[in-house]
Design a protein around this motif. Structure first.
Motif: not given
Length: 391
Positions: A264-282
């Motif tokens: 079951i794939e899941k995208d988890i977003k981090t706290v946003v500062y000047t950049r926006d990141y997402t971690y994908t566990i799939g």
């Protein structure tokens, strides 16, 4: 700084922030991580749930604990970050000094396009093989972090070109950044054997609960302090359900295995500062083969797909995806002592080729103590240890 980063990684190992995509298993770590067909029923939940049933006559077992850590800094980034703060302070105190100016500009420029990686994990398991349905209850965790500065060319220019102008603002736009992701898994691997065309095939499934954590720390590069990375303001957390599947076939000493993890794939977003990141566990699909006897085990694992990790909506791309080939061997001295070795190659070239080695002691085939080490270059190393009991 280096000591602080290693301490931070150890703190991750002992806190509730780990990742489920990989597992710490000292025996298999020493064999290059090739566990899809070669792991024991006691650590099958970490690698391939079908292997819980492949040894139906095995004894009841307990694994508690296994713990490991890995540190990779091939570009000596950590030393560079440690040095930069002092060099920049000296420059700000006397910006007209040409030696100070050159040292500060070079120290900042040397941080560009460099990465450092930290990872660590823990695990424990209780396994009960039977002639019908075998079970393995486990808890495991794994964390991984990236230290990644972003150097702005305008900062280097400002240091080089404006040091003779009174009142120039030397506040840096360059950033020091830490991204970290982790998951805790609590799962029950269940497996059984079927007969097909005269062959015994083990099939397994692992329903599991997961808790995800992310950390995103961003600060001006001259104020970078690794002790601040894990504040509550930098953290997100979520919970989810996931599932692993596995299959294994054995004929004499030959084994084949297949594992599909985190379906079951899941995208988890981090706290946003000047950049926006997402971690994908799939999903990660792996095939493995092994030759297993009482004296010798030889194994190979191949990831069939690339494993994604962090991605950014803007800014520099993050090079942390992997697709691994793992090779390993174990020599067993009549059940009392084991010598192991292996090699890991990354098809994505994110990680350098890694040599692994380890030792095991198994007095009376009841108490099992294992050590493993990993080496890829002079500034990248890791190790793990575990204790288990079979009755």
């Amino acid at each position: 700084m280096k000591k602080s980063l290693v301490a931070a990684s150890l703190a991750l190992v002992s806190a509730s922030s780990f990742a489920a995509n990989y597992s710490i298993d000292t025996r298999i770590d020493a064999m290059g991580g090739a566990g899809t067909a070669a792991s024991s029923y006691l650590t099958a939940g970490f690698h391939n749930p079908a292997l819980v049933a492949l040894e139906p006559d095995a004894a009841f077992g307990i694994l508690l604990p296994v713990i490991g850590i890995q540190y990779r800094d091939p570009d000596e980034l950590v030393d560079g970050l440690e040095d930069f703060g002092g060099v920049f302070d000296q420059f700000e105190n006397d910006p007209t000094n040409s030696d100070n100016r050159t040292a500060a500009a070079n120290a900042l420029g040397n941080l560009e396009n460099k990465l450092a990686y930290l990872s660590g994990g823990f695990g424990g398991a209780i396994a009960v093989p039977t002639s019908t349905i075998s079970g393995n209850f486990f808890v495991k965790g794994y964390t991984e972090a990236i230290v990644m500065p972003e150097v702005e060319a305008s900062d280097v220019t400002n240091i080089n070109d404006n040091s003779q102008i009174p009142g120039v603002d030397y506040n840096l736009d360059s950033k020091g950044r830490v991204l970290a992701f982790g998951v805790v898994d609590v799962g029950l691997a269940l497996a059984g054997n079927i007969e097909f065309a005269g062959q015994r095939i083990a099939l397994g499934v692992t329903p599991k609960s997961q808790k995800y954590y992310t950390y995103h720390y961003e600060v001006a590069v001259d104020n970078f302090d690794v002790d601040d990375w894990d504040s509550d303001a930098n953290r997100t957390e979520e919970s989810a359900f996931n599932i692993d599947l596995g299959a294994a076939w054995q004929s004499g000493p030959f084994r084949l295995g297949f594992a599909a993890k985190n379906l079951i794939e899941k995208d988890i977003k981090t706290v946003v500062y000047t950049r926006d990141y997402t971690y994908t566990i799939g999903p990660l699909y792996t095939v493995g083969g092994a030759f297993v006897t009482h004296l010798l085990t030889v194994a190979v694992d191949i990831d069939l797909n690339e494993q994604k990790r962090f991605s950014a909506t803007s800014g520099p791309a993050i090079k942390d995806n992997t697709q691994l080939i793992r090779l390993g061997a174990e020599f067993d001295a009549w059940g009392w002592a084991q010598v192991r070795g292996g090699y890991i190659e990354d098809l994505e070239d994110t990680l350098d080729g890694t040599l692994t080695m380890g030792l095991g002691l198994s007095p009376f085939n009841t108490v099992h103590f294992d050590l493993a080490a990993q080496f890829s270059d002079n500034n990248s190393y890791g190790g793990s240890a575990q204790l288990s009991f079979t009755f």
